[in-house]
Design an enzyme around this catalytic site. Structure first.
Site, short mmCIF file in Angstrom:
data_model
loop_
_atom_site.label_atom_id
_atom_site.label_comp_id
_atom_site.label_asym_id
_atom_site.label_seq_id
_atom_site.Cartn_x
_atom_site.Cartn_y
_atom_site.Cartn_z
CB CYS A 116 6.11 -2.05 16.63
SG CYS A 116 7.76 -1.59 16.06
CD GLU A 161 -2.87 -1.15 2.37
OE1 GLU A 161 -4.06 -1.40 2.17
OE2 GLU A 161 -2.40 -0.97 3.50
CB CYS A 182 0.94 6.39 11.58
SG CYS A 182 1.64 7.87 10.95
CG ASN A 210 -3.72 6.56 13.49
OD1 ASN A 210 -4.49 7.48 13.75
ND2 ASN A 210 -2.51 6.76 12.97
CB SER A 258 10.12 6.96 9.62
OG SER A 258 9.66 6.68 10.92
N GLY A 286 7.02 -1.43 6.37
CA GLY A 286 8.39 -1.90 6.40
C GLY A 286 9.37 -0.99 7.08
CD GLU A 287 13.43 0.28 10.19
OE1 GLU A 287 12.47 0.69 10.86
OE2 GLU A 287 14.38 1.02 9.86
CB CYS A 300 7.03 -4.53 8.95
SG CYS A 300 8.35 -3.74 9.90
CB CYS A 331 2.80 -1.28 14.05
SG CYS A 331 2.84 -1.01 12.28
N1 SAH Z 1 9.46 1.09 10.27
C1 SAH Z 1 9.53 2.52 10.26
C2 SAH Z 1 8.51 3.20 9.37
C3 SAH Z 1 7.07 2.71 9.41
S1 SAH Z 1 6.05 3.10 10.79
C4 SAH Z 1 9.47 3.05 11.67
O1 SAH Z 1 9.28 2.28 12.59
O2 SAH Z 1 9.64 4.24 11.85
C5 SAH Z 1 5.67 4.78 10.68
C6 SAH Z 1 5.25 5.39 12.02
O3 SAH Z 1 3.94 4.93 12.43
C7 SAH Z 1 6.18 5.02 13.15
O4 SAH Z 1 6.53 6.16 13.86
C8 SAH Z 1 5.33 4.09 14.01
O5 SAH Z 1 5.75 4.13 15.34
C9 SAH Z 1 3.95 4.67 13.81
N2 SAH Z 1 2.84 3.77 14.13
C10 SAH Z 1 2.81 2.43 14.06
N3 SAH Z 1 1.60 1.96 14.42
C11 SAH Z 1 0.84 3.03 14.72
C12 SAH Z 1 -0.51 3.20 15.12
N4 SAH Z 1 -1.34 2.17 15.25
N5 SAH Z 1 -0.96 4.46 15.32
C13 SAH Z 1 -0.15 5.52 15.13
N6 SAH Z 1 1.13 5.42 14.73
C14 SAH Z 1 1.63 4.19 14.53
#
Ligand code: SAH
Length: 353
Positions: A115, A90, A331, A288, A189, A157-158, A111, A118
């Site tokens: 986390c 996406e 996010c 979110n 990020s 992804g990272e 990914c 996420c």
């Molecule tokens: N892997 C990278 C980029 C993708 S995540 C990273 O970790 O930065 C992009 C952002 O969304 C990150 O800051 C992550 O912490 C945040 N994120 C993940 N899940 C989320 C959620 N459910 N609500 C709000 N932000 C979230």
């Protein structure tokens, strides 16, 4: 979809000339300029000879296809994109009040970082994207929606787990014959991969860097973000310091706010000590909602309370708008159910018999 075409999205003008065996050699530059103005069909590249356009359309092009478009009430667009091997990713386009457009690109299918908060993490890692698959996301957006003002590698992804491909795509976005996107307008990020930040400091590209810190409380962070075990925060901080020395840029600390979890006074205190010696801006992202995940979003009041704590401690704090929530495009909400590739291959085999 035809998959044996030469992928062109991540090629420089010189590489286009060579890969497509073009004569005269300035053809590569002509094609590059069309592409990065959002013209993706060779047929429409009117300064190429007609016969050459037809021939090129048969042997080169994009490898991905948009299969779904979702548009939120707040104008956020989410594209579902099919890759040549049948997997999906996406891509999101965010439009702010002033009409500025930010492309949020994916770098992996799924990914591997897992986390806890996420949704993309639930997919696990299927594979890395190629540099041209990252670049094609932007080409699709350009051709559909025109000028793009900022690029963030914050989709699925990272980025620092796929740094070579990221570097290739960023180099193309930055290329002066194409978009000429300033590195200040491109953000990587990361969840905090020490070796990746060090490599970025050394070899570049020196883009803006955002760390998904979430909390600077080591034991809480380890629970929420397993990556912390191999990448403890003091080493992440050292790597950020060397990145900052190289680039002079402020680093964004992103904090997904999980109500009652990481918005305590002690989280603010830990943050103060983590940020000592760094120039940072803190970006608060109220969590979110994601189905299957057991957290809750903080109320406006709770966000304001935490924000005040940080401001009183001297931080510069911004709050991220919740764009794209209506279409699971904000996010942490990106996820696509993947087809079973074993079945796909089986079908392909049947076809060839
Ligand atoms: N892997 C990278 C980029 C993708 S995540 C990273 O970790 O930065 C992009 C952002 O969304 C990150 O800051 C992550 O912490 C945040 N994120 C993940 N899940 C989320 C959620 N459910 N609500 C709000 N932000 C979230």
């Amino acid at each position: 979809m035809k998959t044996d075409k030469i992928p062109i999205a991540s090629l420089t003008p010189e590489e286009l000339t060579e890969a497509l065996k073009l004569a005269p050699s300035f053809r590569g530059k002509q094609i590059f300029r069309w592409l990065w103005r959002g013209v993706l069909d060779f047929e429409k590249m009117t300064n190429l000879p007609l016969t050459e356009r037809e021939e090129l359309a048969g042997k080169a092009g994009l490898t991905t296809l948009i299969t779904e478009t979702h548009i939120d009430e707040d104008s956020t667009v989410k594209l579902k994109i099919r890759l040549a091997d049948g997997l999906f990713i996406e891509t999101v386009l965010l439009v702010d009040e002033r009409g500025r457009k930010t492309a949020c690109l994916s770098v992996q299918v799924g990914c591997g970082m897992r986390c806890a908060f996420c949704r993309t993490g639930l997919m696990g890692l299927k594979r890395n994207l190629k540099d041209y698959e990252i670049a094609e996301q932007l080409l699709h957006l350009l051709s559909l929606y025109g000028r793009i003002d900022n690029i963030v590698l914050m989709g699925m992804g990272e980025p620092l787990e796929n740094l070579d491909a990221v570097r290739g795509a960023v180099g193309i976005f930055h290329h002066p014959e194409g978009l000429g996107m300033s590195l200040r307008r491109i953000t990587i990020s990361t969840c905090g991969i020490v070796s990746g930040i060090e490599e970025l400091a050394g070899r570049g590209p020196h883009v803006r860097l955002a760390l998904s810190l979430v909390t600077a409380d080591p034991s809480l962070r380890e629970k929420l973000m397993p990556v912390t075990r191999q990448n403890p925060l003091d080493r992440v901080k050292d790597a950020l310091i060397s990145y900052q020395r190289k680039t002079g840029r402020r680093i964004t600390l992103e904090i997904v706010l999980l109500a009652g979890v990481n918005d305590r006074p002690r989280d603010a205190e830990y943050l103060v000590s983590f940020a000592r010696g760094l120039k940072v801006v803190v970006n608060l992202i109220p969590w979110n909602p994601a189905s299957d995940l057991d957290f809750s979003s903080p109320s406006g009041e709770e966000v304001a309370r935490f924000k005040r704590m940080l401001e009183e401690a001297g931080f510069n704090v911004t709050e991220r708008y919740r764009r794209g929530r209506g279409i699971n495009g904000a996010c942490g909400q990106l996820m696509v159910i993947q087809p079973d590739l074993r079945n796909l291959r089986l079908e392909a085999r049947h076809e060839s018999f």
